[in-house]
Design an enzyme around this catalytic site. Structure first.
Site, PDB file in Angstrom:
ATOM      1  N   GLU A  98     -94.572  88.773-108.550  1.00  0.00           N
ATOM      2  CA  GLU A  98     -94.931  87.836-107.485  1.00  0.00           C
ATOM      3  C   GLU A  98     -95.468  88.669-106.333  1.00  0.00           C
ATOM      4  O   GLU A  98     -94.745  89.481-105.754  1.00  0.00           O
ATOM      5  CB  GLU A  98     -93.719  87.021-107.030  1.00  0.00           C
ATOM      6  CG  GLU A  98     -94.054  86.015-105.959  1.00  0.00           C
ATOM      7  CD  GLU A  98     -92.880  85.706-105.073  1.00  0.00           C
ATOM      8  OE1 GLU A  98     -93.037  85.796-103.833  1.00  0.00           O
ATOM      9  OE2 GLU A  98     -91.803  85.388-105.606  1.00  0.00           O
ATOM     10  N   CYS A 152     -93.215  84.344 -98.631  1.00  0.00           N
ATOM     11  CA  CYS A 152     -94.335  84.465 -99.569  1.00  0.00           C
ATOM     12  C   CYS A 152     -95.005  83.117 -99.790  1.00  0.00           C
ATOM     13  O   CYS A 152     -96.158  83.060-100.240  1.00  0.00           O
ATOM     14  CB  CYS A 152     -93.861  85.046-100.890  1.00  0.00           C
ATOM     15  SG  CYS A 152     -92.491  84.149-101.645  1.00  0.00           S
TER      16      CYS A 152
END
Length: 522
Positions: free
Chosen positions: A256, A295
């Site tokens: 990620e 994020c």
């Protein structure tokens, strides 16, 4: 000096040397030090595989789910200590600390519940048996069995609690031992949680290990059946993908990375309408929660051209009311970034974006409450705007990991979707509107380039979970720039920690095999 220990090979160990200091990002005071220098990683990894992995695989899914529930109880008993550590080491308000801590507890509880539903099996059935002979006497059954390795987690600084347990819950439920390497800047909370769980003795020896400090040599002891899950920058992700463990030994990797997440106000909106107000509120929330260090935070805001000026003023008006500074002070809504280094990086990224975007709300206009601006890693939320969304190429290329977002106008929905895709793959996009058909069409159009599409309409105004909140029921990850990985998504998360194999045998053997496994359903 408070040197935090590493837990490896079933015992607590100090790394050698002076260690790397961890600071209070508001007061600038040293809190602790970490060091992994001199640790025998190979010994620790072997212990996790052989001792921890063997013990976990001997249990059923139901039994491992019960362990997750016990872990959750241990963590609940120490919640207040975690809030204190989060405020001191991450510079977050209590509310922002809760996003991390309570999110971790909730995710653990969900996987404990879902694991209970898998019963007393030790393997999972993937689909139904299929005939390989016309009369059905010879069949194929796909089977998922836990990997006989370890799960190495290389985590980011922004979620030291949730970042551990959102990965560890499905790994431990699968029967796979965990080694976590938290980001150094905020390692204290992760280390304390591991220490509390270890002291309680609820997990088998070797099931949970932690390495704090440098990541030098961290991947060298990995073996073919291990897995790695990484959250962080695209540059570090590239180094991980190029490591010999991945290129030669085919260690499975989940990444990620960067993500230029977008919010889209649909064309039928008008200033003051319900969808208009919902977008404004969500953009402000995503810019300010954890100081924009998520994020999944909104980085680009796409609005119909006729709404641009009104949206700019509405967001700016709300941002002007955000008090920034010491999270210990009453009234402060937004604390600090995690370090002065991070602050410098955000300022550098902001300077890049300002080459092609105008300043709509200046974060520098916010006074820093009860903290020294020369010491504290604090900055106010900053809204930029670019009236030519096509020409502002940097907005679609540079992620500023802090309280910064850019407003961008569009002419029609096709143009908006094309501009959003210039982010080259993101974790999440949110859509705001009132027409269910238009919302559905927009969501479908954006799904190929996003791990999650979050649609907000008036009927879910008080119910939706938020653009940036990662719920364990839904997939977390995204294609392209976002890393190409997948986490969570309910029991889908277990796929990463299992190996799929096709068993071909006579019908009687397949029937007996099926009787010992639990059928995986989503």
């Amino acid at each position: 000096m408070n040197l935090l220990s590493n837990h490896l090979a079933g015992r607590w160990q100090h790394g050698s040397g002076p260690g790397t200091p961890l600071f209070d990002p508001v007061l600038g005071t040293e809190l602790a030090r970490v060091s992994s220098e001199g640790l025998d990683l190979a010994e620790g990894f072997d212990y996790a595989r052989e001792t921890g992995g063997t013990a976990l695989r001997a249990l059923t899914y139901r039994q491992r789910a019960a362990l997750l529930a016990e872990v959750g109880q241990v963590l609940q008993a120490h919640r207040e200590a975690y809030y204190d550590i989060s405020m001191a080491n991450s510079g977050t308000t209590r509310k922002d600390s809760g996003v991390d801590i309570e999110g971790a507890l909730y995710t653990l509880a969900q996987y404990a519940k879902w694991g209970e539903s898998l019963g007393d099996a030790r393997a999972l059935l993937d689909g139904d048996a299929m005939r390989l002979a016309k009369d059905g006497t010879f069949q194929s059954q796909h089977l998922l069995t836990p990997v006989r390795g370890l799960a190495l987690f290389i985590n980011a600084f922004n979620f030291p609690a949730w970042g551990l347990w959102e990965k560890a819950a499905p790994a431990l439920l699968s029967g796979v031992p965990v080694v976590v390497k938290p980001a150094t800047a905020t390692a204290w909370l992760t280390q304390r949680m591991v220490a509390d769980v270890t002291a309680a003795g609820v997990l088998p020896p070797g099931a949970l290990s932690i390495v704090c400090g440098s990541s030098k040599g961290l991947m060298d002891p990995l073996r073919p059946f291990d897995v790695v899950s990484f959250t962080g920058s695209a540059d570090t992700a590239a180094l991980i993908r190029s490591h010999v463990a991945v290129t030669r030994h085919s260690v499975r990797v989940n990444i990620e990375a960067d993500s230029l997440n977008a919010a889209l106000l649909l064309p039928d909106a008008s200033p003051g309408s319900a969808s208009f107000e919902l977008l404004v509120g969500e953009v402000v929330r995503e810019m300010t929660v954890r100081s924009g260090q998520k994020c999944t935070a909104i980085r680009r805001v796409f609005v119909p051209g006729h709404c641009y000026d009104a949206i700019a003023e509405a967001i700016s008006a709300k941002l002007r009311g955000i008090a920034v500074g010491n999270p210990r002070s009453d009234g402060v809504r937004m604390g600090s970034l995690v370090s002065r280094e991070q602050l410098d990086g955000v300022r550098a990224g902001l300077a890049q974006l300002r080459e092609q975007a105008e300043l709509l709300h200046d974060g520098a206009s916010h006074p820093i409450v009860d903290a020294d601006p020369a010491v504290a890693a604090c900055m106010g939320p900053t809204l930029l705007g670019a009236r030519d969304a096509h020409a502002a190429s940097l907005v679609h290329e540079v992620e500023v990991f802090g309280p910064v977002a850019t407003l961008l106008p569009y002419r029609d929905l096709g143009e908006a979707q094309a501009l959003i895709r210039r982010g080259e793959g993101s974790l999440v996009a949110s859509v705001y509107g009132t027409d269910p058909q238009q919302i559905a069409e927009a969501a479908a159009a954006l799904a190929d380039s996003h791990g999650r599409v979050h649609a907000v309409s008036p009927e879910v105004a008080s119910l939706h979970t938020g653009h940036g909140n990662v719920m364990p029921m839904s997939l977390h990850g995204g294609p392209g720039r976002a890393g190409g990985g997948e986490e969570l998504g309910g029991l889908r998360a277990l796929n990463f920690y299992h190996r799929r194999s096709a068993v071909q045998a006579g019908a009687a053997a397949i029937e007996r095999l099926a009787a010992t496994g639990s059928r995986l359903t989503f």
